[in-house]
Design an enzyme around this catalytic site. Structure first.
Site, PDB file in Angstrom:
ATOM      1  N   CYS A  93       3.066   1.769   4.340  1.00  0.00           N
ATOM      2  CA  CYS A  93       1.942   2.760   2.837  1.00  0.00           C
ATOM      3  C   CYS A  93       1.011   3.189   2.648  1.00  0.00           C
ATOM      4  CB  CYS A  93       2.692   1.415   2.232  1.00  0.00           C
ATOM      5  SG  CYS A  93       2.696   2.784  -0.050  1.00  0.00           S
ATOM      6  N   HIS A 206       7.500  -2.710   2.509  1.00  0.00           N
ATOM      7  CA  HIS A 206       6.574  -4.261   1.955  1.00  0.00           C
ATOM      8  C   HIS A 206       7.624  -5.658   1.970  1.00  0.00           C
ATOM      9  CE1 HIS A 206       2.421  -2.194   1.446  1.00  0.00           C
ATOM     10  NE2 HIS A 206       3.262  -1.300  -0.036  1.00  0.00           N
TER      11      HIS A 206
HETATM   12  N1  GLN Z   1      -1.449   4.845  -2.975  1.00  0.00           N
HETATM   13  C1  GLN Z   1      -0.373   4.717  -2.478  1.00  0.00           C
HETATM   14  C2  GLN Z   1       0.710   5.370  -3.182  1.00  0.00           C
HETATM   15  O1  GLN Z   1       1.712   5.244  -4.746  1.00  0.00           O
HETATM   16  C3  GLN Z   1       0.219   4.078  -1.537  1.00  0.00           C
HETATM   17  C4  GLN Z   1       1.240   2.941  -2.424  1.00  0.00           C
HETATM   18  C5  GLN Z   1       1.455   1.233  -1.769  1.00  0.00           C
HETATM   19  O2  GLN Z   1       0.249   1.221  -0.529  1.00  0.00           O
HETATM   20  N2  GLN Z   1       1.709   1.024  -2.221  1.00  0.00           N
HETATM   21  O3  GLN Z   1       1.670   6.232  -3.293  1.00  0.00           O
END
Ligand code: GLN
Length: 260
Positions: A93, A206
């Site tokens: 992510c 995740h």
């Molecule tokens: N901040 C980023 C987004 O919202 C990554 C989010 C995350 O790592 N879950 O796309």
């Protein structure tokens, strides 16, 4: 045998139990008698990539990504060299986004990445959240060493991102990791999920991703060991009954569109 695992920015990029990926890698090595040393690599620390056998970076909020991005530029050369030398890395992510060219946030801030993946990310108004299942593009690559594994063609996880990631269609440098069966993946539009360049994997999954996907965990371990010891390695098979049950349960949840 021994593996040195570097955890990139564990103090800033660690949401949705991303730390579980490190625990999973360590535990699968431990069960096989492979010694593991974990080292945190964070702000202002020099990255001597030659000292590592595997790197992991987790996800984060936009605010943390902004802080990491500035520091990451000082490590960009090292990480690009590491990627070229086939060092296995898993980025999820927030880290995945920063391994591309840039992430443009909803506030219009363009957070620079390090261009290991030929991809860019743009925040959308849509929060892409929920359980996700993908079909691996290259499943034969990711075979786990389990006594009782199921058909290992899918990856499961939980995604939560505003960013939509687009991989270059023309470059042969970055391949997609898989095709979305249920969920959003890279952008919720083209059906792709994740990226792979040499031995660097990027994914929105995740959960953490590795405990429920032992084939991905074992691929990272095997690749790291083979690169380090310069020979073909067959990992000792583990009893992954629970891991595959969890994998199947996650597929069911995702298909029902349930979060838990
Ligand atoms: N901040 C980023 C987004 O919202 C990554 C989010 C995350 O790592 N879950 O796309």
């Amino acid at each position: 045998m021994e593996l040195i695992i570097g955890h990139l920015y564990p103090d800033l990029l660690n949401i949705y139990s991303d730390m579980g990926n490190i625990i999973c890698l360590s535990q699968r090595c431990h069960w096989r008698g492979i010694k593991v040393t974990i080292k945190a690599i964070s702000l202002k620390q020099k990255l001597e990539w030659q000292k590592y056998d595997l790197l992991f970076g987790g996800g984060g909020q936009d605010r943390q990504q902004l802080i990491v991005s500035q520091d990451l530029q000082t490590k960009a050369l090292a990480l690009r060299e590491a990627a070229q030398s086939n060092l296995p890395m898993l980025t999820t992510c927030g880290s995945y986004q920063l391994f591309g060219h840039y992430f443009k946030t909803a506030k219009g801030i363009k957070i620079p990445g390090i261009s290991i993946f030929d991809a860019y990310t743009i925040a959308s108004q849509q929060r892409q959240i929920g359980n996700i299942v993908i079909k691996l593009n290259n499943p034969q690559k990711f075979q786990s060493f389990s006594n009782n594994s199921l058909k290992q063609t899918t990856l499961v996880g939980f995604e939560n991102h505003s960013g939509k990631t687009y991989l270059s269609k023309t470059s042969r440098k970055t391949q997609t990791l898989g095709q979305v069966i249920k969920g959003f993946g890279n952008n919720g539009e083209d059906g792709t999920e994740g990226a792979i360049y040499k031995n660097v994997v990027g994914t929105y999954l995740h959960g953490p991703v590795l405990p429920k996907n032992p084939h991905l965990a074992d691929w990272l371990i095997k690749t790291a060991l083979e690169r380090k010891y310069q020979r073909s390695i067959k990992l000792q098979a583990l009893d992954d009954q629970l891991e595959w049950q969890a994998h199947q349960a996650a597929i069911k949840l995702a298909k029902k569109g349930k979060i838990w």
